[in-house]
Design a protein around this motif. Sequence first.
Motif, PDB file in Angstrom:
ATOM      1  N   SER A  59      -5.438   6.997  -6.631  1.00 13.74           N
ATOM      2  CA  SER A  59      -5.125   7.118  -5.207  1.00 13.74           C
ATOM      3  C   SER A  59      -6.368   7.343  -4.359  1.00 13.74           C
ATOM      4  N   SER A  60      -7.368   7.973  -4.946  1.00 11.63           N
ATOM      5  CA  SER A  60      -8.596   8.232  -4.188  1.00 11.63           C
ATOM      6  C   SER A  60      -9.337   6.953  -3.829  1.00 11.63           C
ATOM      7  N   PHE A  61      -9.020   5.852  -4.491  1.00  9.12           N
ATOM      8  CA  PHE A  61      -9.686   4.584  -4.215  1.00  9.12           C
ATOM      9  C   PHE A  61      -8.904   3.702  -3.252  1.00  9.12           C
ATOM     10  N   LEU A  62      -7.705   4.094  -2.907  1.00  6.31           N
ATOM     11  CA  LEU A  62      -6.883   3.230  -2.057  1.00  6.31           C
ATOM     12  C   LEU A  62      -7.442   3.097  -0.645  1.00  6.31           C
ATOM     13  N   SER A  63      -8.334   3.976  -0.262  1.00  2.53           N
ATOM     14  CA  SER A  63      -8.937   3.884   1.059  1.00  2.53           C
ATOM     15  C   SER A  63     -10.236   3.083   1.059  1.00  2.53           C
ATOM     16  N   SER A  64     -10.596   2.545  -0.092  1.00  5.48           N
ATOM     17  CA  SER A  64     -11.824   1.757  -0.198  1.00  5.48           C
ATOM     18  C   SER A  64     -11.498   0.273  -0.187  1.00  5.48           C
TER      19      SER A  64
ATOM     20  N   ALA B  42      -4.309   2.566   6.479  1.00  2.10           N
ATOM     21  CA  ALA B  42      -3.162   3.097   5.729  1.00  2.10           C
ATOM     22  C   ALA B  42      -2.929   2.260   4.481  1.00  2.10           C
ATOM     23  N   ALA B  43      -2.273   2.874   3.494  1.00  2.00           N
ATOM     24  CA  ALA B  43      -1.920   2.158   2.274  1.00  2.00           C
ATOM     25  C   ALA B  43      -0.584   2.663   1.764  1.00  2.00           C
ATOM     26  N   ILE B  44       0.074   1.812   1.002  1.00  2.00           N
ATOM     27  CA  ILE B  44       1.357   2.185   0.414  1.00  2.00           C
ATOM     28  C   ILE B  44       1.415   1.699  -1.020  1.00  2.00           C
ATOM     29  N   VAL B  45       1.841   2.565  -1.915  1.00  2.00           N
ATOM     30  CA  VAL B  45       2.039   2.210  -3.311  1.00  2.00           C
ATOM     31  C   VAL B  45       3.407   1.572  -3.445  1.00  2.00           C
ATOM     32  N   TRP B  46       3.429   0.382  -4.023  1.00  4.71           N
ATOM     33  CA  TRP B  46       4.660  -0.396  -3.980  1.00  4.71           C
ATOM     34  C   TRP B  46       5.795   0.240  -4.785  1.00  4.71           C
ATOM     35  N   SER B  47       5.494   0.849  -5.914  1.00  2.00           N
ATOM     36  CA  SER B  47       6.551   1.320  -6.811  1.00  2.00           C
ATOM     37  C   SER B  47       7.343   2.484  -6.241  1.00  2.00           C
ATOM     38  N   ASP B  48       6.691   3.383  -5.519  1.00  2.00           N
ATOM     39  CA  ASP B  48       7.408   4.563  -5.043  1.00  2.00           C
ATOM     40  C   ASP B  48       7.214   4.845  -3.564  1.00  2.00           C
ATOM     41  N   SER B  49       6.570   3.913  -2.862  1.00  2.00           N
ATOM     42  CA  SER B  49       6.337   4.035  -1.417  1.00  2.00           C
ATOM     43  C   SER B  49       5.493   5.240  -1.029  1.00  2.00           C
ATOM     44  N   THR B  50       4.712   5.746  -1.957  1.00  2.00           N
ATOM     45  CA  THR B  50       3.746   6.786  -1.583  1.00  2.00           C
ATOM     46  C   THR B  50       2.778   6.207  -0.565  1.00  2.00           C
ATOM     47  N   THR B  51       2.514   6.966   0.487  1.00  2.00           N
ATOM     48  CA  THR B  51       1.658   6.464   1.554  1.00  2.00           C
ATOM     49  C   THR B  51       0.378   7.290   1.689  1.00  2.00           C
ATOM     50  N   HIS B  52      -0.631   6.640   2.220  1.00  2.00           N
ATOM     51  CA  HIS B  52      -1.923   7.270   2.465  1.00  2.00           C
ATOM     52  C   HIS B  52      -2.396   6.818   3.839  1.00  2.00           C
ATOM     53  N   TYR B  53      -2.980   7.741   4.593  1.00  2.00           N
ATOM     54  CA  TYR B  53      -3.420   7.436   5.947  1.00  2.00           C
ATOM     55  C   TYR B  53      -4.834   7.935   6.192  1.00  2.00           C
ATOM     56  N   ALA B  54      -5.539   7.199   7.047  1.00  2.00           N
ATOM     57  CA  ALA B  54      -6.832   7.687   7.506  1.00  2.00           C
ATOM     58  C   ALA B  54      -6.593   8.860   8.448  1.00  2.00           C
ATOM     59  N   ASP B  55      -7.409   9.891   8.317  1.00  2.00           N
ATOM     60  CA  ASP B  55      -7.233  11.087   9.145  1.00  2.00           C
ATOM     61  C   ASP B  55      -7.278  10.763  10.632  1.00  2.00           C
TER      62      ASP B  55
END
Length: 127
Positions: free
Chosen positions: A105-110, A49-62
Amino acid sequence: QVTLVESGGGPVQTGDSLRLSCVPSGGLFSPYAMGWFRQAPGKEREFVAAIVWSDSTTHYADAVKDRVFISRNDARNTVYLQIRGLKSEDTAVYYCGAIRRWTPSSFLSSAHAYGMWGQGTQVTVSS
């Protein structure tokens, strides 16, 4: 020099929940994003998982998105990873990483996108 310190791991039972924490120490720290990865023995480090600090947008592994939740605490400059319904396949060393500058954002999982890493915290799930 700022370092990342993870905590909250340990031995747990199948079905349990836990919360991992990651705290930067050693100075001022303002990341663009922070993420959690894990690495099981003999396997590559994988995105959780990842979170963008400025707006708390989150990303998760499926594979885990239905069981994990990433959050942050501005006051404590801390990022958390909550995992529920732990399974044996969740056994791994969990690492916290940070990205300093804007990243698509597409790179946040790398893992390659992250320039800072903590030492990791071991999570061992047994039945």
